[in-house]
Design a protein around this motif. Structure first.
Motif, mmCIF file in Angstrom:
data_model
loop_
_atom_site.group_PDB
_atom_site.id
_atom_site.type_symbol
_atom_site.label_atom_id
_atom_site.label_comp_id
_atom_site.label_asym_id
_atom_site.label_seq_id
_atom_site.Cartn_x
_atom_site.Cartn_y
_atom_site.Cartn_z
ATOM 1 N N THR A 8 -5.089 -0.877 -2.676
ATOM 2 C CA THR A 8 -5.719 0.205 -1.923
ATOM 3 C C THR A 8 -6.433 -0.316 -0.685
ATOM 4 O O THR A 8 -6.780 0.464 0.194
ATOM 5 C CB THR A 8 -6.724 0.979 -2.797
ATOM 6 N N TRP A 9 -6.661 -1.646 -0.617
ATOM 7 C CA TRP A 9 -7.352 -2.242 0.534
ATOM 8 C C TRP A 9 -7.102 -3.731 0.527
ATOM 9 O O TRP A 9 -7.058 -4.366 -0.531
ATOM 10 C CB TRP A 9 -8.846 -1.954 0.413
ATOM 11 N N ALA A 21 -11.531 2.916 -4.623
ATOM 12 C CA ALA A 21 -10.538 2.718 -5.684
ATOM 13 C C ALA A 21 -11.020 3.310 -7.014
ATOM 14 O O ALA A 21 -10.217 3.734 -7.841
ATOM 15 C CB ALA A 21 -10.233 1.240 -5.850
ATOM 16 N N ASP A 76 -6.202 -0.471 -7.458
ATOM 17 C CA ASP A 76 -6.710 0.605 -8.315
ATOM 18 C C ASP A 76 -6.270 0.382 -9.765
ATOM 19 O O ASP A 76 -5.642 -0.636 -10.085
ATOM 20 C CB ASP A 76 -6.300 1.979 -7.786
ATOM 21 N N VAL A 94 -8.245 -5.153 -3.040
ATOM 22 C CA VAL A 94 -8.715 -4.242 -4.088
ATOM 23 C C VAL A 94 -7.500 -3.463 -4.574
ATOM 24 O O VAL A 94 -6.742 -2.916 -3.764
ATOM 25 C CB VAL A 94 -9.808 -3.282 -3.565
ATOM 26 N N GLU A 101 0.800 -1.211 0.000
ATOM 27 C CA GLU A 101 0.000 0.000 0.000
ATOM 28 C C GLU A 101 0.842 1.274 0.000
ATOM 29 O O GLU A 101 0.308 2.359 0.015
ATOM 30 C CB GLU A 101 -0.947 0.021 1.198
ATOM 31 N N VAL A 136 -9.977 -1.377 -12.078
ATOM 32 C CA VAL A 136 -9.931 -1.693 -10.651
ATOM 33 C C VAL A 136 -10.076 -3.207 -10.562
ATOM 34 O O VAL A 136 -10.883 -3.809 -11.277
ATOM 35 C CB VAL A 136 -11.062 -0.973 -9.889
#
Length: 187
Positions: free
Chosen positions: A165-166, A184, A159, A157, A31, A62
């Protein structure tokens, strides 16, 4: 003297921020803005999935990536909310997104296929649990290792630039899955 206090305070804030990220969001070392390398995985013949290969993550989209195992009860329960989110955001793309772009959904088993679990076993499990997006195998565990995934289900997830991003382990509701996807997508 003031400079030393300022530096100490800044360092303390940095440590607190990392601690908060670990506590709140399942922080992943990727991240930090580094993009995940693309991996070519074997895709399996199953509902919504064709035998062949698939590239993950798909640059420009995404990506919602879920690592699972057929023996995992929580993975089984996660199929329903994943399916609902896929129906809303998957294959067709989400037209309400201001930036445009599609959402790639991919579930990946890291079970060693051909030993105790076969491709047919995964396809049967997939069909029994209403899977309808691409399912693939991470036979050499390269993707699993790159994500530092140590448990299943593990949902990630990425982007459009392939940056994580997660990421979270365990069961997630429809809303818990949608929120990081919309983030995202820039929504």
């Amino acid at each position: 003297m003031h400079r030393r206090e300022l530096l100490a305070g800044t360092a303390a804030l940095g440590v607190a921020g990392v601690g908060a990220a670990v506590t709140v969001g399942g922080w992943n070392p990727l991240e930090d803005g580094a993009a995940l390398a693309e991996f070519e995985l074997e895709s399996l013949e199953a509902p919504g999935s064709e035998a062949g290969t698939v590239v993950v993550p798909e640059r420009g989209s995404v990506t919602v990536l879920e690592l699972f195992a057929t023996w995992c009860g929580v993975c089984e329960r996660l199929m329903e909310p994943m399916g609902a989110v896929y129906d809303d955001l998957g294959e067709r793309g989400y037209e309400g997104v201001s930036q445009g772009g599609d959402v790639q959904f991919l579930s990946v088993t890291n079970e060693p296929l051909g030993r105790t679990t076969t491709r047919a076993d995964v396809a049967s499990w997939w069909e029994a649990h209403d899977g309808r997006w691409t399912v693939a195998s991470d036979a050499d565990l390269e993707l699993t290792g790159a994500l530092d995934a140590t448990a299943v289900p593990y949902t990630v997830v990425l982007d459009e630039a392939n940056v994580v991003t997660w990421s979270e382990t365990g069961y997630k509701s429809v809303e818990e899955l949608r929120e990081p996807i919309f983030a995202a997508l820039g929504e």
